[in-house]
Design a protein around this motif. Structure first.
Motif, PDB file in Angstrom:
ATOM      1  N   ALA A  67     100.418  99.479  33.275  1.00 43.17           N
ATOM      2  CA  ALA A  67      99.111  99.834  32.723  1.00 43.17           C
ATOM      3  C   ALA A  67      98.631 101.177  33.255  1.00 43.17           C
ATOM      4  N   GLU A  68      97.609 101.696  32.595  1.00 47.14           N
ATOM      5  CA  GLU A  68      97.004 102.963  33.005  1.00 47.14           C
ATOM      6  C   GLU A  68      95.489 102.836  32.967  1.00 47.14           C
ATOM      7  N   GLY A  69      94.839 103.667  33.759  1.00 48.79           N
ATOM      8  CA  GLY A  69      93.385 103.752  33.755  1.00 48.79           C
ATOM      9  C   GLY A  69      92.694 102.464  34.143  1.00 48.79           C
ATOM     10  N   GLU A  70      91.641 102.122  33.380  1.00 43.46           N
ATOM     11  CA  GLU A  70      90.843 100.930  33.678  1.00 43.46           C
ATOM     12  C   GLU A  70      91.666  99.653  33.541  1.00 43.46           C
ATOM     13  N   LYS A  72      94.770  99.301  34.275  1.00 44.36           N
ATOM     14  CA  LYS A  72      95.568  99.190  35.504  1.00 44.36           C
ATOM     15  C   LYS A  72      94.736  98.605  36.632  1.00 44.36           C
ATOM     16  N   ALA A  73      93.522  99.100  36.795  1.00 39.45           N
ATOM     17  CA  ALA A  73      92.637  98.611  37.852  1.00 39.45           C
ATOM     18  C   ALA A  73      92.351  97.118  37.673  1.00 39.45           C
ATOM     19  N   LYS A  74      92.109  96.684  36.438  1.00 38.92           N
ATOM     20  CA  LYS A  74      91.852  95.268  36.165  1.00 38.92           C
ATOM     21  C   LYS A  74      93.093  94.428  36.420  1.00 38.92           C
ATOM     22  N   ALA A  75      94.250  94.924  36.031  1.00 34.70           N
ATOM     23  CA  ALA A  75      95.505  94.187  36.248  1.00 34.70           C
ATOM     24  C   ALA A  75      95.799  94.054  37.735  1.00 34.70           C
ATOM     25  N   ILE A  76      95.571  95.109  38.507  1.00 31.80           N
ATOM     26  CA  ILE A  76      95.787  95.063  39.958  1.00 31.80           C
ATOM     27  C   ILE A  76      94.833  94.053  40.588  1.00 31.80           C
ATOM     28  N   GLU A  77      93.586  94.073  40.186  1.00 33.48           N
ATOM     29  CA  GLU A  77      92.603  93.131  40.719  1.00 33.48           C
ATOM     30  C   GLU A  77      93.008  91.686  40.407  1.00 33.48           C
ATOM     31  N   SER A  78      93.491  91.453  39.206  1.00 38.71           N
ATOM     32  CA  SER A  78      93.921  90.117  38.809  1.00 38.71           C
ATOM     33  C   SER A  78      95.094  89.627  39.661  1.00 38.71           C
TER      34      SER A  78
END
Length: 100
Positions: A67-70, A72-78
Motif C-alpha cells: 500500500a501507499e499513503g493513507e 499504508k498507514a491504516k494497513a500498518i496500524e491494522s
C-alpha cells in the motif's frame, strides 16, 4: 490469473506452503520432533493460531508493504493491532496453543 499471495514456505524435497500445513508436515515427517501438542484440544488451538497468522497477519503484512499513503498507514496500524492481540494472548504462557 488471480492475485499472487505470499506466505511461509518450507522447502523439503518439494515446497510445502502455509503455516498449518507446514506444522502438520513436520509432525508427520520427523517423528519425535513434534511441533504440535499431543492433546487434541491443544492441537486444535495450535491450528486456530496458525490459520489466524496465515489469514490475518501474513496477508495483512503483505498488504501493508504494497500500500501507499493513507492506505499504508491504516494497513500498518491494522497489522500492529493483530500482533498486539497475539502478544496479549501469549503473555504469561510458555506456549500459545497449550502446555506442550
Amino acid at each position: 490469473m488471480g492475485e499472487v499471495k505470499k506466505g511461509p514456505v518450507l522447502l523439503h524435497d518439494k515446497p510445502v506452503v502455509e503455516s498449518l500445513v507446514i506444522l502438520e508436515y513436520i509432525d508427520e515427517t520427523w517423528k519425535g520432533y513434534s511441533l504440535l501438542p499431543q492433546d487434541p484440544h491443544e492441537r486444535a488451538t495450535a491450528r486456530f493460531w496458525a490459520k489466524f497468522v496465515d489469514d490475518k497477519c501474513v496477508i495483512g503484512s503483505w498488504q501493508a508493504m504494497q500500500a501507499e499513503g493513507e492506505a499504508k498507514a491504516k494497513a500498518i496500524e491494522s497489522v500492529q493491532e493483530l500482533f498486539a492481540f497475539i502478544e496479549k494472548q501469549i503473555k504469561g504462557r510458555s506456549f500459545l496453543a497449550g502446555s506442550r
